[in-house]
Write an enzyme that holds these catalytic residues in place. Structure first.
Site, PDB file in Angstrom:
ATOM      1  N   THR A 179      -7.768  -1.138   0.875  1.00  0.00           N
ATOM      2  CA  THR A 179      -8.387  -1.135  -0.512  1.00  0.00           C
ATOM      3  C   THR A 179      -9.679  -2.625  -0.744  1.00  0.00           C
ATOM      4  O   THR A 179     -10.050  -2.645  -1.069  1.00  0.00           O
ATOM      5  CB  THR A 179      -7.954  -1.144  -1.042  1.00  0.00           C
ATOM      6  N   ARG A 229      -5.523  -0.305   9.177  1.00  0.00           N
ATOM      7  CA  ARG A 229      -4.210  -0.038   8.158  1.00  0.00           C
ATOM      8  C   ARG A 229      -3.178   0.436   9.984  1.00  0.00           C
ATOM      9  O   ARG A 229      -3.794   1.147  10.304  1.00  0.00           O
ATOM     10  CB  ARG A 229      -3.074   0.409   6.858  1.00  0.00           C
ATOM     11  N   ASP A 256       1.174  -1.082   0.240  1.00  0.00           N
ATOM     12  CA  ASP A 256       0.341   0.238  -0.078  1.00  0.00           C
ATOM     13  C   ASP A 256       0.867   1.566   0.350  1.00  0.00           C
ATOM     14  O   ASP A 256       0.269   2.171   0.631  1.00  0.00           O
ATOM     15  CB  ASP A 256      -1.031  -0.021   1.195  1.00  0.00           C
ATOM     16  N   ARG A 296      -9.621  -3.411   6.189  1.00  0.00           N
ATOM     17  CA  ARG A 296      -9.171  -3.241   7.561  1.00  0.00           C
ATOM     18  C   ARG A 296      -8.591  -1.910   8.046  1.00  0.00           C
ATOM     19  O   ARG A 296      -7.115  -1.792   7.009  1.00  0.00           O
ATOM     20  CB  ARG A 296      -8.099  -3.945   7.750  1.00  0.00           C
ATOM     21  N   LYS A 330       1.329   1.963  -5.385  1.00  0.00           N
ATOM     22  CA  LYS A 330       2.208   1.521  -6.671  1.00  0.00           C
ATOM     23  C   LYS A 330       1.183   1.107  -7.686  1.00  0.00           C
ATOM     24  O   LYS A 330       1.688   1.955  -8.748  1.00  0.00           O
ATOM     25  CB  LYS A 330       2.445   0.512  -6.554  1.00  0.00           C
ATOM     26  N   GLN A 389       1.919  -6.615  -3.247  1.00  0.00           N
ATOM     27  CA  GLN A 389       2.106  -6.758  -1.921  1.00  0.00           C
ATOM     28  C   GLN A 389       3.631  -5.790  -2.181  1.00  0.00           C
ATOM     29  O   GLN A 389       3.872  -4.794  -2.778  1.00  0.00           O
ATOM     30  CB  GLN A 389       2.552  -7.989  -1.442  1.00  0.00           C
ATOM     31  N   GLY A 428      -4.365  -4.478  -3.672  1.00  0.00           N
ATOM     32  CA  GLY A 428      -5.451  -3.314  -3.896  1.00  0.00           C
ATOM     33  C   GLY A 428      -4.763  -2.119  -3.539  1.00  0.00           C
ATOM     34  O   GLY A 428      -4.148  -1.761  -3.132  1.00  0.00           O
ATOM     35  N   HIS A 429      -5.178  -1.531  -4.877  1.00  0.00           N
ATOM     36  CA  HIS A 429      -4.218  -0.398  -5.508  1.00  0.00           C
ATOM     37  C   HIS A 429      -5.997   0.248  -6.614  1.00  0.00           C
ATOM     38  O   HIS A 429      -6.426   0.410  -6.928  1.00  0.00           O
ATOM     39  CB  HIS A 429      -4.151  -0.488  -7.188  1.00  0.00           C
ATOM     40  N   THR A 430      -5.246   1.717  -5.244  1.00  0.00           N
ATOM     41  CA  THR A 430      -6.097   2.251  -6.174  1.00  0.00           C
ATOM     42  C   THR A 430      -5.816   3.851  -6.695  1.00  0.00           C
ATOM     43  O   THR A 430      -4.963   4.136  -6.115  1.00  0.00           O
ATOM     44  CB  THR A 430      -6.935   3.284  -3.803  1.00  0.00           C
TER      45      THR A 430
HETATM   46  P1  GDP Z   1      -0.572  -0.108  -3.534  1.00  0.00           P
HETATM   47  O1  GDP Z   1      -1.239  -1.402  -3.127  1.00  0.00           O
HETATM   48  O2  GDP Z   1       0.546   0.085  -3.410  1.00  0.00           O
HETATM   49  O3  GDP Z   1      -1.192   0.248  -4.964  1.00  0.00           O
HETATM   50  O4  GDP Z   1      -1.246   1.353  -2.710  1.00  0.00           O
HETATM   51  P2  GDP Z   1      -2.811   1.962  -2.238  1.00  0.00           P
HETATM   52  O5  GDP Z   1      -3.886   2.125  -4.085  1.00  0.00           O
HETATM   53  O6  GDP Z   1      -3.374   0.394  -1.328  1.00  0.00           O
HETATM   54  O7  GDP Z   1      -2.372   2.529  -0.974  1.00  0.00           O
HETATM   55  C1  GDP Z   1      -1.980   3.680  -1.643  1.00  0.00           C
HETATM   56  C2  GDP Z   1      -3.405   4.679  -1.216  1.00  0.00           C
HETATM   57  O8  GDP Z   1      -2.101   6.442  -1.173  1.00  0.00           O
HETATM   58  C3  GDP Z   1      -4.147   4.834  -2.203  1.00  0.00           C
HETATM   59  O9  GDP Z   1      -6.181   5.937  -2.116  1.00  0.00           O
HETATM   60  C4  GDP Z   1      -3.146   6.233  -3.703  1.00  0.00           C
HETATM   61  O10 GDP Z   1      -4.683   6.826  -3.866  1.00  0.00           O
HETATM   62  C5  GDP Z   1      -2.769   7.463  -1.468  1.00  0.00           C
HETATM   63  N1  GDP Z   1      -1.921   8.018  -2.665  1.00  0.00           N
HETATM   64  C6  GDP Z   1      -0.761   7.364  -3.110  1.00  0.00           C
HETATM   65  N2  GDP Z   1      -0.067   8.369  -3.182  1.00  0.00           N
HETATM   66  C7  GDP Z   1      -0.156   9.416  -2.369  1.00  0.00           C
HETATM   67  C8  GDP Z   1       0.454  10.675  -2.401  1.00  0.00           C
HETATM   68  O11 GDP Z   1       1.574  11.125  -2.644  1.00  0.00           O
HETATM   69  N3  GDP Z   1      -0.329  11.086  -1.096  1.00  0.00           N
HETATM   70  C9  GDP Z   1      -1.650  10.888  -0.727  1.00  0.00           C
HETATM   71  N4  GDP Z   1      -2.394  12.039   0.001  1.00  0.00           N
HETATM   72  N5  GDP Z   1      -1.794   9.965  -1.550  1.00  0.00           N
HETATM   73  C10 GDP Z   1      -1.547   8.663  -2.046  1.00  0.00           C
HETATM   74  P1  IMO Z   2      -1.227  -4.159  -2.088  1.00  0.00           P
HETATM   75  O1  IMO Z   2      -0.772  -4.525  -3.561  1.00  0.00           O
HETATM   76  C1  IMO Z   2      -0.649  -4.788   1.685  1.00  0.00           C
HETATM   77  C2  IMO Z   2      -1.187  -8.569   3.756  1.00  0.00           C
HETATM   78  C3  IMO Z   2      -2.648  -9.442   4.793  1.00  0.00           C
HETATM   79  C4  IMO Z   2      -1.625 -10.272   5.321  1.00  0.00           C
HETATM   80  C5  IMO Z   2      -0.514 -11.159   4.732  1.00  0.00           C
HETATM   81  C6  IMO Z   2      -0.935 -12.259   3.934  1.00  0.00           C
HETATM   82  O2  IMO Z   2      -1.458  -3.384  -2.139  1.00  0.00           O
HETATM   83  O3  IMO Z   2       0.519  -3.476  -1.289  1.00  0.00           O
HETATM   84  P2  IMO Z   2      -2.316 -12.677   1.884  1.00  0.00           P
HETATM   85  O4  IMO Z   2      -3.925 -12.657   1.439  1.00  0.00           O
HETATM   86  O5  IMO Z   2      -1.691 -11.845   0.512  1.00  0.00           O
HETATM   87  O6  IMO Z   2      -1.632 -14.648   2.168  1.00  0.00           O
HETATM   88  O7  IMO Z   2      -2.534 -12.500   3.319  1.00  0.00           O
HETATM   89  O8  IMO Z   2       0.318 -10.002   3.470  1.00  0.00           O
HETATM   90  N1  IMO Z   2      -1.070  -8.239   2.392  1.00  0.00           N
HETATM   91  C7  IMO Z   2      -0.501  -7.141   1.554  1.00  0.00           C
HETATM   92  N2  IMO Z   2      -0.681  -5.795   2.805  1.00  0.00           N
HETATM   93  N3  IMO Z   2      -0.636  -4.559   0.350  1.00  0.00           N
HETATM   94  C8  IMO Z   2      -1.464  -5.122   0.036  1.00  0.00           C
HETATM   95  O9  IMO Z   2      -1.537  -5.790  -1.337  1.00  0.00           O
HETATM   96  C9  IMO Z   2      -1.485  -7.023   1.275  1.00  0.00           C
HETATM   97  N4  IMO Z   2      -1.730  -8.314   0.352  1.00  0.00           N
HETATM   98  C10 IMO Z   2      -1.384  -8.490   1.081  1.00  0.00           C
HETATM   99  O10 IMO Z   2      -3.051  -8.303   4.815  1.00  0.00           O
HETATM  100  O11 IMO Z   2      -1.070 -10.069   6.511  1.00  0.00           O
HETATM  101 MG    MG Z   3      -3.059  -1.591  -1.867  1.00  0.00          MG
END
Ligand code: GDP
Ligand code: IMO
Ligand code: MG
Length: 429
Positions: free
Chosen positions: A298, A304, A13, A302, A16, A223, A40-42
């Protein structure tokens, strides 16, 4: 610059999806090489917000060919749901290519994920419950079902029988659940075959040909480094190779092709699920970071776990992945804090560790040694060049760069697509 990798440098998270989206107008292919719909990518584009789980973030950009390669585990029902949801919002998803060698997440993988977590009790991993671990376990145990098996009913039936033989003993005798019926599983998987067929290809060959033709290919890791099955905080990890090496094995291209490795790192740290987390905060600073940074999963919703930036972890990620460039995200979330602590080393039972202790128990006991940096109060979300940042924010970035093992080439200052300060071009520079 043909092959570029994006990996998470912490526990996921980091942003990416946004980083992939930032580069996507200059990409020809975006490849998801590990994990499944646990990710979960937002991604925020204008007023639209997209939450992707299984599909690579490149699917949002017209012209990009999105690829799900062999290292991924595919829940086909989820795949179709995501494709339908994006189609309903007006996106063209017809270019998606799925590897014939990718493994399938079947219903019994989800069942086993949930029952094993329940039986682990206090020792549970806190998985996403999506069947990821059991599907990879079957792959390694050589009883997995691959996408290509869906196109031959006889083979599929034999493989499902093989996969369920032991599992049904376990489910019935140990977990007190009902046995899973081979016929039901086969019928479900076969029902996906016709819709799936046109998407399926030899993605290793496809990517090889693309790279030979000078196309730009981005490998988007799900991840993160600290969740990698080999290099993360085992057993509190996911079950795939989330580090840069996984891009080669997970897609079938040679490792020497990977020229640029971009590590995404948050200006603080978060983690979902169980496991050690030395800089974790349980005070009002933690609440501030969680609320201001919208740190709620995402995938599972839960809250974080949150903590300060951990420089030894960034250095470790730089080493394990060979990170050439960091993208530091969410710097804007730190605005308003009077001082910002950064973990520079650990104290383990009175002994200083400058790098991650190799012994997992030591890492569980590690307490952070902090250095404090002065904060800033100015709104930085409009900053587009490094000079636009307040002096204290610049100093914070430069200090992190000095400790983190690679240059910080871009800085996220808000969720919006253009809310980024670029210091070095991530593709050409
Ligand atoms: P990923 O799993 O690595 O793709 O990341 P997630 O999407 O799960 O979580 C990153 C969150 O941070 C998303 O809601 C993005 O829109 C947000 N985000 C990414 N870069 C920035 C930033 O520079 N500033 C802020 N405020 N939010 C960001
Ligand atoms: P992105 O790509 C954050 C965590 C789970 C758990 C552990 C194992 O959005 O960064 P799993 O279901 O993969 O067997 O769970 O890994 N986990 C993540 N935490 N971001 C993720 O993906 C995750 N994918 C799995 O919460 O602790
Ligand atoms: Mg994510």
């Amino acid at each position: 610059m043909p092959a570029i990798v994006i990996v998470g440098a912490q526990w996921g998270d980091e942003g990416k999806g946004k980083a992939t989206d930032l580069l996507s107008s200059r990409l020809d292919y975006v490849v998801k090489f590990n994990g499944g719909n646990n990710a979960g990518h937002t991604v925020v584009i204008g007023d639209e917000k997209y939450a992707l789980h299984l599909l690579p973030s490149g699917i949002l950009t017209p012209g990009v060919v999105p690829v799900i390669s062999n290292g991924v585990v595919v829940d086909i029902e989820v795949l179709f749901e995501e494709l339908d949801a994006l189609t309903a919002r007006g996106l063209d998803v017809s270019k998606l290519v799925v590897s014939a060698n990718a493994h399938v997440i079947a219903s019994y993988h989800r069942t086993i994920d949930k029952v094993t977590e329940r039986f682990l009790g206090k020792r549970q991993i806190g998985t996403t419950g999506r069947g990821i671990g059991p599907a990879y376990a079957d792959k390694i145990n050589r009883v997995g079902i691959r996408i290509q098996d869906l196109f031959d009913e006889n083979i599929l039936r034999q493989k499902v029988e093989g996969a369920l033989h032991q599992k049904n003993h376990l489910l019935v005798k140990v977990y007190n659940r009902r046995a899973i019926l081979v016929n039901e599983v086969v019928a479900e998987l076969l029902s996906y075959a016709e819709r799936l067929r046109p998407m399926v290809a030899d993605t290793s060959l496809l990517l090889h040909q693309a790279l030979e033709a000078g196309k730009t290919v981005l490998f988007e890791g799900g991840q993160a480094t600290m969740l990698d099955v080999d290099h993360g905080t085992y057993p509190f990890v996911t079950s795939s190779s989330a580090t840069a090496g996984g891009a080669a094995t997970g897609s079938g291209i040679g490792p020497a092709r990977l020229e640029r490795i971009i590590g995404i790192v948050k200006a603080y740290t978060t983690r979902v699920g169980s496991g050690p987390f030395p800089t974790e905060l349980f005070d009002e600073n933690g609440d501030f970071l969680r609320e201001t940074g919208h740190e709620f999963g995402t995938t599972t919703g839960r809250p974080r776990r949150v903590g300060w930036y951990d420089a030894p972890i960034a250095r470790y990620a730089a080493r394990i992945n060979g990170i050439t460039d960091f993208v530091l995200t969410k710097l804007d979330i730190l605005t308003g804090l009077p001082t910002i602590p950064v973990c520079v080393a650990y104290n383990v039972d009175g002994v200083r560790f400058d790098e991650l202790p190799v012994n997992q128990s030591d890492f569980h006991h590690a307490t952070p040694i902090y250095e404090e940096f002065p904060g800033w109060t100015e709104d930085i979300t409009g900053a587009r060049t490094f000079d636009d940042l307040p002096k204290n924010a610049q100093d914070y970035v430069i200090a992190l760069e000095g400790m983190s093992g690679s240059r910080i080439s871009a800085i996220g200052v808000g969720p919006a697509r253009d809310a980024i300060v670029v210091r070095h071009d991530l593709i050409g520079g």
